[in-house]
Write a protein that holds these residues in place. Structure first.
Motif, short mmCIF file in Angstrom:
data_model
loop_
_atom_site.label_atom_id
_atom_site.label_comp_id
_atom_site.label_asym_id
_atom_site.label_seq_id
_atom_site.Cartn_x
_atom_site.Cartn_y
_atom_site.Cartn_z
N LYS A 1 0.82 -1.21 0.00
CA LYS A 1 0.00 0.00 0.00
C LYS A 1 0.86 1.26 0.00
N LYS A 2 1.92 1.26 0.80
CA LYS A 2 2.83 2.42 0.84
C LYS A 2 3.53 2.59 -0.51
N CYS B 1 1.16 4.20 -2.91
CA CYS B 1 1.07 5.64 -2.61
C CYS B 1 2.27 6.38 -3.19
N ARG B 2 3.46 5.85 -2.97
CA ARG B 2 4.69 6.48 -3.46
C ARG B 2 4.71 6.51 -4.99
N MET C 1 2.14 6.61 -7.02
CA MET C 1 1.17 7.61 -7.48
C MET C 1 1.67 9.04 -7.23
N GLU C 2 2.34 9.26 -6.10
CA GLU C 2 2.90 10.59 -5.81
C GLU C 2 3.92 10.98 -6.87
N HIS D 1 -3.22 16.36 -4.31
CA HIS D 1 -3.35 15.59 -3.07
C HIS D 1 -4.38 14.48 -3.23
N VAL D 2 -4.03 13.31 -2.78
CA VAL D 2 -4.96 12.18 -2.76
C VAL D 2 -5.15 11.78 -1.31
N SER D 3 -6.39 11.61 -0.91
CA SER D 3 -6.69 11.15 0.44
C SER D 3 -6.60 9.63 0.46
N TRP D 4 -5.45 9.12 0.86
CA TRP D 4 -5.25 7.67 0.87
C TRP D 4 -6.10 7.01 1.94
N ARG D 5 -6.42 7.76 2.96
CA ARG D 5 -7.32 7.23 3.98
C ARG D 5 -8.68 6.90 3.36
N TRP E 1 -8.31 3.77 0.90
CA TRP E 1 -8.26 2.45 1.55
C TRP E 1 -9.56 2.13 2.28
#
Length: 181
Positions: A116-117, A120-121, A123-124, A135-139, A142
């Motif tokens: 998951k991390k 995120c990395r 996509m950033e 900005h993406v709200s990963w919270r 998920w």
């Protein structure tokens, strides 16, 4: 014994420990760093160092081992690619709902949380390079979606990918969670 009493070099001559202890502070700095002033004169501005670094990095990326990497590569991506070539990492293909496949590199004994991390990395970095959404709200992501491998949800963040049977080049998909009533 004689070698232990020699401490510092000054102009090609060795000084004894007693001589160094008897020196004043300015003499000690002259002995310790005789070329410090010369190094300051030869210092390059930050922009020139950055240009030199980027040129060297562009040459590195042309190597067949690293040819899959983008031009604006990060050190993390280079290390991941090298680990992949040495068999210390694996690529997990993550399929998004729109059909896009993201090749995510994780270590062999990675957990679901590591995956998951890494997503995120990935996509950033992609957003930085393409100038997309800031900005993406990963919270939220998920909470709304979960990862699925061969029909099995990857629910437990601490569980290793190997335990789910995920190997190199396997495909994991984003699946929308069903709302609980």
């Amino acid at each position: 014994m004689e070698e232990e009493s020699l401490d510092t070099v000054r102009g090609g001559q060795y000084l004894k420990v007693e001589e160094v202890e008897n020196m004043n502070e300015t003499d000690k700095t002259d002995v310790a760093a005789p070329d410090a002033e010369e190094e300051d004169d030869e210092a390059l501005p930050h922009s020139e160092i950055l240009d030199i670094f980027e040129e060297g990095l562009a040459q590195l990326v042309q190597d067949p081992l690293l040819c899959d990497l983008p031009i604006q590569v990060t050190l993390e991506e280079v290390n991941s690619q090298i680990a992949l070539e040495y068999g210390q990492a694996m690529t997990v293909r993550v399929l998004k709902a729109d059909g896009e496949v993201m090749p995510i590199v994780v270590v062999q004994n990675a957990t679901v949380l590591d995956l998951k991390k890494a997503i995120c990395r990935f996509m950033e970095l992609k957003q930085q390079r393409e100038g997309g959404v800031k900005h993406v709200s990963w919270r939220y992501v998920w909470r709304t979606y979960h990862l699925v491998f061969q029909g099995e949800r990857l629910e437990y963040d601490k569980m290793r990918l190997k335990d789910y049977g995920i190997r190199n080049r396997d495909e994991v998909t984003f699946m929308k969670r069903l709302r609980k009533k």
